[in-house]
Motif scaffolding. Structure first.
Motif, PDB file in Angstrom:
ATOM      1  N   ARG A   1       0.525  -1.465   0.030  1.00  0.00           N
ATOM      2  CA  ARG A   1      -0.041  -0.319   0.102  1.00  0.00           C
ATOM      3  C   ARG A   1       0.713   1.478  -0.360  1.00  0.00           C
ATOM      4  N   ARG A   2       1.717   1.595   0.563  1.00  0.00           N
ATOM      5  CA  ARG A   2       2.760   2.364   0.969  1.00  0.00           C
ATOM      6  C   ARG A   2       3.867   2.902  -0.242  1.00  0.00           C
ATOM      7  N   GLU A   3       4.518   2.011  -1.239  1.00  0.00           N
ATOM      8  CA  GLU A   3       4.688   2.175  -2.014  1.00  0.00           C
ATOM      9  C   GLU A   3       3.766   1.679  -3.428  1.00  0.00           C
ATOM     10  N   HIS A   4       2.196   1.922  -3.280  1.00  0.00           N
ATOM     11  CA  HIS A   4       1.695   1.393  -4.481  1.00  0.00           C
ATOM     12  C   HIS A   4       0.806   1.127  -5.480  1.00  0.00           C
ATOM     13  N   ILE A   5      -0.355   1.857  -3.963  1.00  0.00           N
ATOM     14  CA  ILE A   5      -1.642   1.580  -4.232  1.00  0.00           C
ATOM     15  C   ILE A   5      -2.340   3.371  -2.972  1.00  0.00           C
ATOM     16  N   GLY A   6      -2.850   3.732  -3.697  1.00  0.00           N
ATOM     17  CA  GLY A   6      -3.374   4.718  -3.044  1.00  0.00           C
ATOM     18  C   GLY A   6      -5.027   4.142  -2.714  1.00  0.00           C
ATOM     19  N   ILE A   7      -5.427   4.871  -1.932  1.00  0.00           N
ATOM     20  CA  ILE A   7      -6.955   4.731  -1.373  1.00  0.00           C
ATOM     21  C   ILE A   7      -7.726   5.779  -0.775  1.00  0.00           C
ATOM     22  N   VAL A   8      -8.584   6.156  -1.485  1.00  0.00           N
ATOM     23  CA  VAL A   8      -9.635   6.975  -0.676  1.00  0.00           C
ATOM     24  C   VAL A   8     -10.949   6.252   0.112  1.00  0.00           C
ATOM     25  N   PHE A   9     -10.376   6.193   1.209  1.00  0.00           N
ATOM     26  CA  PHE A   9     -11.460   6.226   2.349  1.00  0.00           C
ATOM     27  C   PHE A   9     -12.552   6.843   2.184  1.00  0.00           C
TER      28      PHE A   9
ATOM     29  N   LEU B   1      -8.280  12.591  -0.119  1.00  0.00           N
ATOM     30  CA  LEU B   1      -7.132  12.543  -1.783  1.00  0.00           C
ATOM     31  C   LEU B   1      -6.203  13.184  -2.103  1.00  0.00           C
ATOM     32  N   ALA B   2      -5.377  13.922  -1.972  1.00  0.00           N
ATOM     33  CA  ALA B   2      -4.476  14.369  -2.129  1.00  0.00           C
ATOM     34  C   ALA B   2      -3.659  13.514  -1.178  1.00  0.00           C
ATOM     35  N   ARG B   3      -3.864  13.307  -0.343  1.00  0.00           N
ATOM     36  CA  ARG B   3      -3.047  11.765   0.535  1.00  0.00           C
ATOM     37  C   ARG B   3      -2.999  11.210  -0.105  1.00  0.00           C
ATOM     38  N   ALA B   4      -4.215  10.625  -0.630  1.00  0.00           N
ATOM     39  CA  ALA B   4      -3.280   9.229  -1.256  1.00  0.00           C
ATOM     40  C   ALA B   4      -2.929   9.107  -2.701  1.00  0.00           C
ATOM     41  N   LEU B   5      -2.953  10.830  -3.215  1.00  0.00           N
ATOM     42  CA  LEU B   5      -1.679  11.063  -4.567  1.00  0.00           C
ATOM     43  C   LEU B   5      -0.591  11.434  -3.507  1.00  0.00           C
ATOM     44  N   MET B   6       0.348  11.485  -2.902  1.00  0.00           N
ATOM     45  CA  MET B   6       1.525  11.701  -2.090  1.00  0.00           C
ATOM     46  C   MET B   6       2.384  10.990  -3.066  1.00  0.00           C
ATOM     47  N   HIS B   7       1.931   9.446  -2.806  1.00  0.00           N
ATOM     48  CA  HIS B   7       3.507   8.815  -2.790  1.00  0.00           C
ATOM     49  C   HIS B   7       2.782   8.355  -4.854  1.00  0.00           C
TER      50      HIS B   7
ATOM     51  N   PRO C   1       1.054   6.870  -6.524  1.00  0.00           N
ATOM     52  CA  PRO C   1       0.295   4.784  -6.496  1.00  0.00           C
ATOM     53  C   PRO C   1       0.401   4.979  -8.218  1.00  0.00           C
ATOM     54  N   ALA C   2       0.289   3.516  -8.758  1.00  0.00           N
ATOM     55  CA  ALA C   2       0.165   2.591  -9.451  1.00  0.00           C
ATOM     56  C   ALA C   2      -1.571   2.050  -9.722  1.00  0.00           C
ATOM     57  N   LEU C   3      -1.758   1.962  -8.113  1.00  0.00           N
ATOM     58  CA  LEU C   3      -3.326   1.848  -8.272  1.00  0.00           C
ATOM     59  C   LEU C   3      -3.874   3.158  -7.301  1.00  0.00           C
ATOM     60  N   LEU C   4      -5.269   3.146  -7.701  1.00  0.00           N
ATOM     61  CA  LEU C   4      -5.848   4.374  -6.918  1.00  0.00           C
ATOM     62  C   LEU C   4      -6.950   4.087  -7.022  1.00  0.00           C
ATOM     63  N   LEU C   5      -7.237   3.309  -5.374  1.00  0.00           N
ATOM     64  CA  LEU C   5      -8.561   3.036  -5.515  1.00  0.00           C
ATOM     65  C   LEU C   5      -9.480   3.307  -4.688  1.00  0.00           C
ATOM     66  N   ILE C   6     -11.504   4.118  -5.192  1.00  0.00           N
ATOM     67  CA  ILE C   6     -11.269   5.371  -4.115  1.00  0.00           C
ATOM     68  C   ILE C   6     -13.112   4.776  -3.811  1.00  0.00           C
TER      69      ILE C   6
ATOM     70  N   LEU D   1       2.907  13.170   5.906  1.00  0.00           N
ATOM     71  CA  LEU D   1       3.093  11.942   6.929  1.00  0.00           C
ATOM     72  C   LEU D   1       3.036  10.910   6.341  1.00  0.00           C
ATOM     73  N   VAL D   2       2.429  11.051   4.878  1.00  0.00           N
ATOM     74  CA  VAL D   2       2.309   9.445   4.226  1.00  0.00           C
ATOM     75  C   VAL D   2       3.534   9.255   3.715  1.00  0.00           C
ATOM     76  N   THR D   3       4.760  11.080   3.572  1.00  0.00           N
ATOM     77  CA  THR D   3       6.102   9.752   3.225  1.00  0.00           C
ATOM     78  C   THR D   3       7.121   9.608   4.078  1.00  0.00           C
ATOM     79  N   ARG D   4       6.896   9.671   5.639  1.00  0.00           N
ATOM     80  CA  ARG D   4       7.329   9.098   6.689  1.00  0.00           C
ATOM     81  C   ARG D   4       7.561   7.029   6.715  1.00  0.00           C
ATOM     82  N   LEU D   5       5.989   7.368   6.406  1.00  0.00           N
ATOM     83  CA  LEU D   5       5.953   6.049   6.834  1.00  0.00           C
ATOM     84  C   LEU D   5       6.822   4.796   6.571  1.00  0.00           C
ATOM     85  N   GLY D   6       7.536   4.375   7.276  1.00  0.00           N
ATOM     86  CA  GLY D   6       7.901   3.567   6.873  1.00  0.00           C
ATOM     87  C   GLY D   6       9.796   3.332   6.240  1.00  0.00           C
TER      88      GLY D   6
END
Length: 177
Positions: A87-95, A164-170, A172-177, A112-117
């Motif tokens: 998830r951190r490297e390849h997937i963006g999720i908009v809950f 939405l912006a947070r989910a796009l921060m890294h 992602p190859a796949l965005l799930l909304i 914050l999401v850029t700091r995880l892991g």
């Protein structure tokens, strides 16, 4: 990027009966394509997104995310750290619920999401790059002027745009909304 889903199945026990949440789901999505999943409440839409987002496993079948770096099995061992890494490297999720941290500013929600892991503390160059990316995304969703505000001061719609912006921060190859 492409996503290939083949014969995905998930059954849960509901009292004395089995409920088939996913039954032989198969589809492909290519780079730049958008796929909408519709159906009545309880038909398995959120379950499908949960499996594709490595938030839960499937009983059988396979979902493969093809990225520049190679193929990633989204239905393999996605428990715990393995799923979080995908998830951190390849997937963006908009809950559906933004799950924003009320103690952070709008800008800090994204950073914050850029700091995880990652190795802590990040270098000055990394911090500057992350902040520039966050500001670019906030501008794209029309919230750059609110970057310093606490998220509790935002409307529900504004919080959804931060989500939405947070989910796009890294990127992602796949965005799930």
């Amino acid at each position: 990027m492409s996503l290939s889903v083949s014969n995905l199945n998930l059954t849960v026990r509901d009292g004395s009966t089995d409920r088939h949440l996913l039954r032989d789901i198969s589809f492909e999505v290519g780079a730049g394509e958008i796929l909408g999943v519709t159906g009545p409440s309880g038909s398995g839409k959120s379950t499908l997104l949960g499996v594709l987002g490595c938030l839960q496993g499937a009983d059988s079948g396979q979902a493969i995310l093809n990225t520049r770096g190679g193929a990633i099995d989204l239905t393999g061992d996605v428990s715990g750290k393995a799923g979080a890494k995908i998830r951190r490297e390849h997937i963006g999720i908009v809950f559906q619920q933004p799950n924003l941290l009320s103690s952070l500013s709008v800008l800090d929600q994204l950073i914050l999401v850029t700091r995880l892991g990652r190795i802590w503390p990040p270098s000055k160059i990394q911090r500057e790059l992350h902040e520039a990316k966050a500001r670019e995304l906030l501008d794209a969703v029309g919230l750059l002027d609110m970057a310093a505000r606490p998220v509790g001061a935002l409307s529900g719609g504004q919080q959804a745009r931060v989500n939405l912006a947070r989910a796009l921060m890294h990127n992602p190859a796949l965005l799930l909304i």
